[in-house]
Design a protein around this motif. Structure first.
Motif, PDB file in Angstrom:
ATOM      1  N   ILE A  47      -8.140  -0.737   8.860  1.00  0.00           N
ATOM      2  CA  ILE A  47      -8.351  -1.572   7.671  1.00  0.00           C
ATOM      3  C   ILE A  47      -9.451  -2.569   8.004  1.00  0.00           C
ATOM      4  N   TYR A  49     -11.624  -5.868   6.785  1.00  0.00           N
ATOM      5  CA  TYR A  49     -11.709  -6.997   5.849  1.00  0.00           C
ATOM      6  C   TYR A  49     -12.981  -6.932   5.002  1.00  0.00           C
ATOM      7  N   MET A  52     -12.516  -4.552   2.175  1.00  0.00           N
ATOM      8  CA  MET A  52     -11.582  -5.097   1.195  1.00  0.00           C
ATOM      9  C   MET A  52     -12.295  -6.132   0.320  1.00  0.00           C
ATOM     10  N   ASP A  55     -14.620  -4.707  -2.134  1.00  0.00           N
ATOM     11  CA  ASP A  55     -13.879  -4.163  -3.282  1.00  0.00           C
ATOM     12  C   ASP A  55     -13.335  -5.259  -4.187  1.00  0.00           C
ATOM     13  N   PHE A 116      -2.764 -11.361  -1.491  1.00  0.00           N
ATOM     14  CA  PHE A 116      -3.890 -10.565  -1.976  1.00  0.00           C
ATOM     15  C   PHE A 116      -4.298 -11.139  -3.327  1.00  0.00           C
ATOM     16  N   PRO A 128      -3.838  -3.506  -1.983  1.00  0.00           N
ATOM     17  CA  PRO A 128      -4.664  -2.325  -2.231  1.00  0.00           C
ATOM     18  C   PRO A 128      -4.011  -1.051  -1.692  1.00  0.00           C
ATOM     19  N   ILE A 131      -4.531   0.058   1.944  1.00  0.00           N
ATOM     20  CA  ILE A 131      -3.781  -0.717   2.937  1.00  0.00           C
ATOM     21  C   ILE A 131      -2.324  -0.257   2.945  1.00  0.00           C
TER      22      ILE A 131
END
Length: 167
Positions: A47, A49, A52, A55, A116, A128, A131
């Motif tokens: 994953i 960061y 993320m 996105d 989140f 997400p 994740i």
């Protein structure tokens, strides 16, 4: 329910600049140690960061707790252990931490409750899917499908952002 869902250890050498006049690690540095452990644990899970955030999803700290048992000092090699004991709940995930010295003594415990959020609005969003896919193998389906936990996507898009995350 498993005792611990996921653990990840990293090591950090205490630098002189991280200590106070008494020679102890200054208390404010522990939040940074927790962040390093969290980032590296996510990296080990695949994953990222940066992806993320690209996105449009951020993960700010909603709560930080630190309990100091013994001081860490300059040049100590610390092991920072991150523990995920429960699955994320809707938009929230609780990370727990333990910090040990080279002798294996527990020095510090703590947790961060991360939320989140959609970065454009600061409003909570469900974890997400990518994740959740990475974390799923560490929990039974029952834990992710718990009637106590919000269903992903259950947070209405017009829900107000928590005060701490409003722009």
């Amino acid at each position: 329910m498993p005792v611990i869902m996921y653990t990840s250890d990293i090591q950090i050498r205490v630098r002189y600049a991280e200590t106070d006049q008494m020679g102890y690690v200054y208390h404010g540095n522990y939040a940074a140690y927790f962040e390093v452990a969290r980032t590296e644990a996510f990296r080990k899970l695949g994953i990222n960061y940066k992806d993320m955030e690209a996105d449009g999803v951020g993960m700010p700290v909603g709560e930080l707790r630190t309990k100091f048992r013994r001081p860490a000092r300059y040049d100590d090699l610390l092991t920072v252990r991150l523990l995920l004991r429960q699955p994320p709940e809707g938009a929230r995930v609780l990370f727990e931490y333990e910090i040990y010295n080279e002798a294996g003594q527990l020095l510090t415990e703590g947790h961060t409750l991360m939320v989140f959020v959609k970065t454009a609005t600061g409003r909570p969003v469900a974890m997400p899917a990518n994740i959740q896919e990475r974390l799923l193998p560490y929990f039974s389906e029952d834990e992710f499908d718990s009637p106590v936990l919000p269903t992903p996507g259950a947070i209405p898009p017009d829900a107000p952002a928590p005060a701490a995350f409003r722009k």
